[in-house]
Design an enzyme around this catalytic site. Structure first.
Site, mmCIF file in Angstrom:
data_model
loop_
_atom_site.group_PDB
_atom_site.id
_atom_site.type_symbol
_atom_site.label_atom_id
_atom_site.label_comp_id
_atom_site.label_asym_id
_atom_site.label_seq_id
_atom_site.Cartn_x
_atom_site.Cartn_y
_atom_site.Cartn_z
ATOM 1 N N CYS A 45 0.837 -1.212 0.000
ATOM 2 C CA CYS A 45 0.000 0.000 0.000
ATOM 3 C C CYS A 45 0.869 1.258 0.000
ATOM 4 O O CYS A 45 0.536 2.249 -0.662
ATOM 5 C CB CYS A 45 -0.915 0.018 1.223
ATOM 6 S SG CYS A 45 -1.971 -1.421 1.373
ATOM 7 N N THR A 46 1.962 1.215 0.734
ATOM 8 C CA THR A 46 2.864 2.374 0.782
ATOM 9 C C THR A 46 3.380 2.698 -0.616
ATOM 10 O O THR A 46 3.402 3.864 -1.035
ATOM 11 C CB THR A 46 4.032 2.082 1.751
ATOM 12 O OG1 THR A 46 3.486 1.838 3.047
ATOM 13 C CG2 THR A 46 5.015 3.237 1.809
#
Ligand code: BEZ
Length: 212
Positions: A45-46
């Site tokens: 997600c980062t």
């Protein structure tokens, strides 16, 4: 039943890292990309949110506004953004929705209980200026999405909306496009100044109309 292409994208109000928004008001006349991720402080997600931030000018050129969403809270989102900016060398300045009540997740069917009871999967929706759903995709938690492909679909959708053309498999910017089946060959010959190439009566190409 889950949302289908052509359906009206549900409107909502939400708390976001950029303030409270009404989805439709936020989109205005723009195209929209609404995408969920499972959780803050997670590696894939980062990279996804960092990539989206890095592509800011590409989305802007196409008149697209982006919003991310997960079921984490606002303070967590804001703190995680610092990590994204630091590790992905970017500035996240699009809204990240804090959907702790799972309002947006429910409206857009982003929780797939057999994958996770609690977290949103990687859903992504492209919404047209008419607020209709143009594309939906769902990826598993372990696979980061290809945001270049998202831009490619937006290019294709915008060509289809503006020029009565479709794009072939693996099409890229600058390559020939396909004349829509809705346009007769006689009309296509008048409409497409760069000419048409007829391979079959149903398979007709023309040069990409919005470039010189
Ligand atoms: C990730 O972003 O890396 C991730 C998130 C949820 C589950 C698994 C991986």
């Amino acid at each position: 039943m889950s949302l289908q292409l052509g359906d009206a994208a549900p409107n909502f109000t939400a708390q976001t890292t950029e303030g409270d928004i009404n989805f439709y008001d936020y989109l205005g006349d723009s195209w929209g990309v609404l995408f969920s991720h499972p959780a803050d402080y997670t590696p894939v997600c980062t990279t996804e949110l960092g990539r989206t931030a890095a592509l800011k000018s590409e989305f802007a050129q196409r008149n697209v506004k982006v919003l991310a969403v997960s079921v984490d809270g606002l303070e967590k989102h804001k703190d995680w953004v610092k990590d994204i900016n630091e590790t992905q060398n970017c500035t996240v300045d699009f809204p990240i929705i804090a959907d702790e009540e799972k309002n947006v997740a429910s409206l857009y069917d982003m929780i797939h209980p057999n994958a996770s009871e609690t977290f949103t999967v990687r859903s992504l929706f492209i919404i047209g200026p008419d607020k209709k759903l143009k594309l939906s995709l769902t990826y598993p938690a372990s696979t980061g999405r290809n945001f270049i492909e998202v831009l490619r679909v937006i290019d294709s959708l915008q060509l289809a909306a503006n020029y009565s053309v479709a794009t072939p498999a693996d099409w890229k910017q600058g390559e020939d496009v396909i004349v829509s089946l809705a346009v007769s060959t006689a009309d296509a010959e008048r409409k497409f100044a760069k000419g048409i190439k007829i391979v079959k009566p149903y398979l007709r190409y023309t040069a990409q109309p919005n470039i010189d």
